[in-house]
Structures are given as structure tokens and as C-alpha cells.
Design a protein around this motif. Structure first.
Motif, short mmCIF file in Angstrom:
data_model
loop_
_atom_site.label_atom_id
_atom_site.label_comp_id
_atom_site.label_asym_id
_atom_site.label_seq_id
_atom_site.Cartn_x
_atom_site.Cartn_y
_atom_site.Cartn_z
N LEU A 27 -60.91 -16.31 22.14
CA LEU A 27 -60.88 -17.62 21.30
C LEU A 27 -61.61 -17.35 19.99
CD1 LEU A 27 -60.35 -20.77 21.38
CD2 LEU A 27 -62.65 -20.76 22.41
N TRP A 30 -59.63 -15.74 17.08
CA TRP A 30 -58.69 -16.66 16.57
C TRP A 30 -59.23 -17.77 15.68
CZ3 TRP A 30 -57.34 -21.85 18.68
CH2 TRP A 30 -56.04 -21.99 18.44
N ARG A 34 -58.64 -19.52 11.52
CA ARG A 34 -58.16 -20.82 11.32
C ARG A 34 -58.71 -21.60 9.80
NH1 ARG A 34 -54.00 -20.71 14.64
NH2 ARG A 34 -53.60 -22.83 13.78
N ARG A 132 -56.49 -24.98 21.73
CA ARG A 132 -55.22 -24.57 21.51
C ARG A 132 -53.92 -25.27 21.33
NH1 ARG A 132 -57.74 -20.06 24.30
NH2 ARG A 132 -57.15 -20.77 26.12
N GLU A 137 -50.74 -23.94 19.60
CA GLU A 137 -50.66 -22.79 20.17
C GLU A 137 -49.99 -22.68 21.60
OE1 GLU A 137 -51.75 -18.54 19.66
OE2 GLU A 137 -51.41 -20.20 18.44
N ALA A 140 -51.36 -22.68 25.97
CA ALA A 140 -52.67 -23.21 25.75
C ALA A 140 -53.66 -23.19 26.85
CB ALA A 140 -52.79 -24.74 25.50
#
Length: 225
Positions: A27, A30, A34, A132, A137, A140
Motif C-alpha cells: 500500500l 502505491w 498517487r 483501492r 484499483e 481491491a
């Protein structure tokens, strides 16, 4: 992971921390990639909250565990709102940093709590799925943490005396037996995939055509909200 583990017969105190670390490693990098606009998107699984709010809630709760700050009502809805508001002036990067610290350090504290805080790790993992999902995503509520989350879900539902359920999972070799089957009521039956099962137990929206459920109502499964 042994059969005994998946049926909730053995308590592994390190499991919640293992789940958090596995999720952290997926996580956090990622999130750091963002754009700021992504943090302002609504998190549909948590009405009224943005992605940032969900992350701030998780980072606050986990860090309180790390620091041993368990004042009365610390995990109440009112407390959640207050802790999010306390971080209103933070940058998104600061919230992600705090989340990383919490996911790294909470495991040993949860292990020593004897099961009382196990739900904190599972809840943080579900909220990562909420984030997510909010950002579109795929998968999720799946990923590398799913087997650990399922193992923890089995144990928590067993220890809480939750409604019994026999789950035949499309994407796992062995069925799961969740909840307490010691009563007079026969276990319910679930047929579907593992991530949908997690959604049901966490009160998230599901595709009704994607699973079969008998002997128990959807609302009876929710343990997280």
C-alpha cells in the motif's frame, strides 16, 4: 498456513502484525505515487469520508496502539471524526508517513494484547481495500494479504461467537468454517470467491449475482461495519 490455522483452532499472535506488514509493503509505495487529487476522492465504502479521511483514521488508530494510548472511547465514531480533524492541516505525505509507522509498529502491541486488538489489524486491511476501490484499483480486497486476512477473520468470528458459516471458496482449495458452530443453529453456506466473502463480513457492497448464500442473511455476517 496449516489447516488448523485456517479453521481458527490455533491462535497465532504474530498474525495481525504479519498482515499489516504485508499490506504496508503493497500500500505505502502505491500511495506515494498517487496525485493529491486522489486523496480527495470520496470513499464510497465509508460514506462522508474521502480517501484521505480513511487513511487518517487508520494511521491514527494504529499509532495509538503503538504508543499505548487507549483513552476511553478511543475507537468510537466520535473519536474517529476528531482524530481525522486533528490532521486537517497535515499534508497527504505526512498522513502516509504516519500510516507507515503505524503499520510497522502495531504488530507487537497487538500480539501482546491477547486478541483484544486483532480486529484493528483486520479493519486496517479492509480500509486499505476501501482506498483501492475508491481509486478504481482492480482486486481491491485481494492481494498478498488476503490469506492472512481470511485466517484472522476465521479466528475473530470464532472467538466472538459469530453466526456459523461454511464457506466454499472458488479460489481456495480448502473450505473455511467461520463463526461458532456449537449452537443449535446449523451453519450457513457460502459459495463464491474470497474477496467477496471479505466484503460481506465488512459490510461492503457486493454483486449479488457473484455468490450464493444460504441459511444466513447478508446482514448477519457483518462484523466490521
Amino acid at each position: 498456513m496449516t489447516s488448523a490455522d485456517m479453521h481458527g483452532e490455533v491462535r497465532d499472535p504474530e498474525l495481525p502484525g504479519r498482515l499489516l506488514v504485508v499490506e504496508r509493503d503493497q500500500l505505502i509505495p502505491w500511495l506515494r505515487e498517487r496525485a493529491d487529487a486522489d486523496f480527495a476522492r470520496p470513499a464510497d465504502a465509508c460514506p462522508g469520508w474521502t480517501v484521505r479521511d480513511v487513511l487518517a483514521h487508520c494511521s491514527s488508530a494504529l499509532l495509538r496502539a503503538v504508543e499505548g494510548r487507549f483513552e476511553e472511547g478511543v475507537f468510537s465514531p466520535e473519536s474517529n471524526v476528531r482524530h481525522i480533524a486533528e490532521r486537517a492541516g497535515w499534508t497527504n505525505a505526512q498522513i502516509v508517513d504516519e500510516l507507515e509507522r503505524g503499520m510497522t509498529g502495531a504488530g507487537p502491541v497487538i500480539a501482546e494484547a491477547g486478541g483484544a486488538l486483532d480486529g484493528l489489524a483486520l479493519g486496517a486491511w479492509v480500509h486499505a481495500g476501501d482506498v483501492r476501490a475508491a481509486l478504481g484499483e482492480p482486486g481491491a480486497y485481494a492481494g498478498k494479504g488476503l490469506p492472512y486476512a481470511l485466517e484472522l477473520l476465521v479466528r475473530i468470528t470464532r472467538e466472538r461467537g459469530h453466526v456459523a458459516l461454511h464457506a466454499d471458496l472458488d479460489d481456495m482449495d480448502e473450505p473455511l468454517r467461520l463463526g461458532d458452530a456449537s449452537g443449535d443453529r446449523p451453519p450457513g453456506r457460502y459459495i463464491g470467491d474470497a474477496s467477496t466473502l471479505v466484503r460481506l463480513y465488512s459490510g461492503r457492497s457486493v454483486d449479488a449475482a457473484g455468490f450464493e448464500l444460504a441459511g444466513v442473511q447478508v446482514g448477519e455476517l457483518n462484523i466490521i461495519g
